[in-house]
Design an enzyme around this catalytic site. Structure first.
Site, PDB file in Angstrom:
ATOM      1  N   SER A   1       1.794  -9.684  -0.634  1.00 25.89           N
ATOM      2  CA  SER A   1       1.581  -8.175  -0.633  1.00 25.89           C
ATOM      3  C   SER A   1       1.800  -7.624   0.753  1.00 25.89           C
ATOM      4  O   SER A   1       1.712  -6.318   0.902  1.00 25.89           O
ATOM      5  CB  SER A   1      -0.032  -7.986  -0.943  1.00 25.89           C
ATOM      6  OG  SER A   1      -0.695  -8.966  -0.135  1.00 25.89           O
TER       7      SER A   1
ATOM      8  N   GLU B   1      -9.858   5.769   2.700  1.00 32.28           N
ATOM      9  CA  GLU B   1     -10.915   4.587   3.329  1.00 32.28           C
ATOM     10  C   GLU B   1     -10.043   3.542   3.515  1.00 32.28           C
ATOM     11  O   GLU B   1      -8.781   3.267   3.083  1.00 32.28           O
ATOM     12  CB  GLU B   1     -11.878   4.339   2.014  1.00 32.28           C
ATOM     13  CG  GLU B   1     -11.283   3.493   1.037  1.00 32.28           C
ATOM     14  CD  GLU B   1     -10.240   3.833   0.322  1.00 32.28           C
ATOM     15  OE1 GLU B   1      -9.946   4.977  -0.031  1.00 32.28           O
ATOM     16  OE2 GLU B   1      -9.421   2.952  -0.472  1.00 32.28           O
TER      17      GLU B   1
ATOM     18  N   LYS C   1       0.734  -1.135  -0.088  1.00 36.47           N
ATOM     19  CA  LYS C   1       0.070   0.051  -0.122  1.00 36.47           C
ATOM     20  C   LYS C   1       0.889   1.419   0.158  1.00 36.47           C
ATOM     21  O   LYS C   1       0.395   2.241  -0.600  1.00 36.47           O
ATOM     22  CB  LYS C   1      -1.143   0.078   1.188  1.00 36.47           C
ATOM     23  CG  LYS C   1      -1.904  -1.092   1.335  1.00 36.47           C
ATOM     24  CD  LYS C   1      -2.957  -0.898   0.058  1.00 36.47           C
ATOM     25  CE  LYS C   1      -4.019  -2.008  -0.024  1.00 36.47           C
ATOM     26  NZ  LYS C   1      -4.814  -1.954  -1.136  1.00 36.47           N
TER      27      LYS C   1
HETATM   28  C1  LIG Z   1      -1.766  -6.874   2.746  1.00 37.56           C
HETATM   29  C2  LIG Z   1      -2.854  -6.612   1.438  1.00 37.56           C
HETATM   30  N1  LIG Z   1      -2.746  -7.196   0.753  1.00 37.56           N
HETATM   31  C3  LIG Z   1      -3.825  -7.210  -0.293  1.00 37.56           C
HETATM   32  C4  LIG Z   1      -4.850  -6.472  -0.041  1.00 37.56           C
HETATM   33  C5  LIG Z   1      -5.905  -6.419  -1.095  1.00 37.56           C
HETATM   34  O1  LIG Z   1      -5.806  -5.044  -1.847  1.00 37.56           O
HETATM   35  P1  LIG Z   1      -5.730  -4.799  -3.329  1.00 37.56           P
HETATM   36  O2  LIG Z   1      -4.038  -5.119  -3.407  1.00 37.56           O
HETATM   37  O3  LIG Z   1      -5.971  -3.485  -3.719  1.00 37.56           O
HETATM   38  O4  LIG Z   1      -6.382  -5.875  -4.288  1.00 37.56           O
HETATM   39  C6  LIG Z   1      -5.039  -5.578   0.920  1.00 37.56           C
HETATM   40  C7  LIG Z   1      -5.990  -4.786   1.116  1.00 37.56           C
HETATM   41  N2  LIG Z   1      -6.041  -3.738   2.148  1.00 37.56           N
HETATM   42  C8  LIG Z   1      -6.881  -2.591   1.871  1.00 37.56           C
HETATM   43  C9  LIG Z   1      -6.744  -1.781   3.254  1.00 37.56           C
HETATM   44  O5  LIG Z   1      -5.721  -1.855   4.023  1.00 37.56           O
HETATM   45  O6  LIG Z   1      -7.392  -0.773   3.574  1.00 37.56           O
HETATM   46  C10 LIG Z   1      -8.405  -2.833   1.434  1.00 37.56           C
HETATM   47  O7  LIG Z   1      -8.943  -3.215   2.834  1.00 37.56           O
HETATM   48  C11 LIG Z   1      -8.975  -1.789   0.700  1.00 37.56           C
HETATM   49  C12 LIG Z   1      -8.146  -0.548   0.494  1.00 37.56           C
HETATM   50  C13 LIG Z   1      -9.286  -2.354  -0.575  1.00 37.56           C
HETATM   51  C14 LIG Z   1      -3.974  -5.969   2.016  1.00 37.56           C
HETATM   52  O8  LIG Z   1      -3.841  -4.741   2.873  1.00 37.56           O
END
Ligand SMILES: Cc1ncc(COP(=O)(O)O)c(/C=N/[C@H](C(=O)O)[C@@H](O)C(C)C)c1O
Length: 387
Positions: free
Chosen positions: A370, A103, A81
């Site tokens: 990720s 968000e 992120k």
């Molecule tokens: C460690 C980790 N890996 C994958 C994801 C899935 O989000 P994407 O990579 O945007 O598909 C997330 C998604 N996290 C967001 C968040 O932290 O707020 C999610 O909840 C939203 C922004 C979609 C994540 O934290």
């Protein structure tokens, strides 16, 4: 801002000025030398890029093919992120705005936004579903330590979908001073393009690392798909390489017949949500259905429009991993490789373990790890019996 039949800008007129301003900033600021120089220095010295492409020695031996992890879990704040929030945060400064709005569901994006804001001297406000505030308490504590204001959303299903709706309403009112730092490769144009722009560093590095470490391109590139940002970043620079199989893994929930899940590409239908036309979990009347996943970050009833397009075009194979398979992958990485992964990333690892029989011996398989699993220890405890 279309990807085949998907994408667009389905927003109220009041939101057009900040979106048009953002498109202009993308055109004039993002490609400029000063911006690129400053962002690349931050990615290197503050985020810690390039992230390693690491071969798992123990699982590779067992599986009979090489399992490589793109270690986005080793970035500052512990997930991919930050790639996006450093880019959007720096862009906010160049645009002369003074606050970042975000968000979050898993809280990783919230932490990454709060981190960028603190470092860049911007205010930060994060909208988060009340259920997620409890489920990802570790990250709520970190956001507050970093100086962000966390606003729990009590409406709807109290998860990400509702947080995005609240954030969009706030942005309409505060657009003069505030940039909406969208957390994933979804939303109205130009957000899917902007987030891909900043996440594509993942595959830019990985492609070069593959040629260097494997002496060739990989056979499979696998990533979990929530809103779609780590996956689009992991896929983007491999898309032109037709020999590289791209696998997007959605969350299948418990997997019981008729269960709630978060697999709009595999099981959803076309519709409009959060300013974009994409694949959605919705009733025949277009009411958005509740989503579920053991991982908060994949718990979203929509998906980025470029993924919806790749699903329709067939360039990416989208598949499903269910909660228990993700938990099994979690245990495998902990016990076999000494890595505690985010439950979101475990869905991608689970796909490889579930499909080991179809993957030819000697294949080169890259998985986007990720994030790290610290945020998930509460959820893991709740499932301890299964581990
Ligand atoms: C460690 C980790 N890996 C994958 C994801 C899935 O989000 P994407 O990579 O945007 O598909 C997330 C998604 N996290 C967001 C968040 O932290 O707020 C999610 O909840 C939203 C922004 C979609 C994540 O934290």
């Amino acid at each position: 801002g279309y990807y085949g039949d998907f994408g667009g800008q389905f927003v109220p007129e009041l939101l057009m000025p900040p979106l048009l301003e953002l498109e202009e900033a993308m055109r004039t600021i993002v490609p400029s030398e000063p911006f690129k120089k400053e962002l690349n220095a931050l990615l290197a010295d503050y985020v810690g890029r390039p992230s390693p492409l690491y071969r798992c020695p123990n699982l590779s031996k067992e599986l009979g093919f090489d399992l490589w992890l793109k270690r986005e879990d080793l970035n500052h704040t512990g997930a991919h992120k930050i790639n996006n929030t450093m880019g959007q945060g720096l862009l906010t400064k160049y645009m002369g705005k003074t606050a970042l709005l975000a968000e979050t569901g898993a809280g990783q994006h919230g932490v990454a936004t709060a981190t960028a804001a603190a470092m860049l001297g911007l205010d930060c406000i994060v909208y988060m579903g009340a259920e997620d505030v409890v489920r990802q308490a570790h990250n709520v504590k970190r956001m507050k330590l970093l100086g962000a204001e966390v606003v729990p959303i009590e409406s709807g299903t109290k998860t990400l979908k509702d947080a995005i709706n609240a954030a969009l309403r706030y942005w309409i009112a505060e657009q003069g001073t505030t940039h909406y730092c969208f957390g994933t490769a979804a939303g109205p144009h130009p957000f899917p393009l902007l987030v891909r722009e900043f996440q594509a560093v993942i595959s830019l590095e990985a492609r070069a690392q593959c040629l260097d470490k494997m002496g060739r391109l990989p056979d499979y590139v696998v990533a979990c798909v929530g809103g779609g940002s780590n996956a689009i970043g992991m896929f983007h620079h491999f898309v032109p390489d037709e020999t590289v199989k791209l696998i997007g893994v959605e969350a299948g929930g418990t997997g019981e017949p008729g269960c709630y899940h978060s697999a709009p590409i595999s099981l959803g239908t076309p519709g409009v949500l959060h300013g974009m036309r994409t694949m959605l979990l919705q009733t025949s009347e277009g009411q958005i259905e509740p989503s579920h996943s053991v991982s908060a970050g994949l718990d979203y009833p929509g998906v980025g429009p470029e993924h919806a397009h790749y699903g329709a075009s067939g360039r990416v194979r989208y598949d499903i991993a269910v909660d228990d398979q993700a938990l099994a992958a979690f245990e495998a990485l902990c016990r076999r490789e000494g890595i505690i992964p985010a439950l979101e990333s475990c869905h991608a690892v689970a796909w490889v373990l579930n499909h080991a029989a179809e993957i030819p011996k000697g294949s080169q398989v890259v998985v986007c790890l990720s994030g790290r699993g610290d945020k998930d220890l509460g959820i893991i405890e709740a499932h301890e019996a299964k581990l």
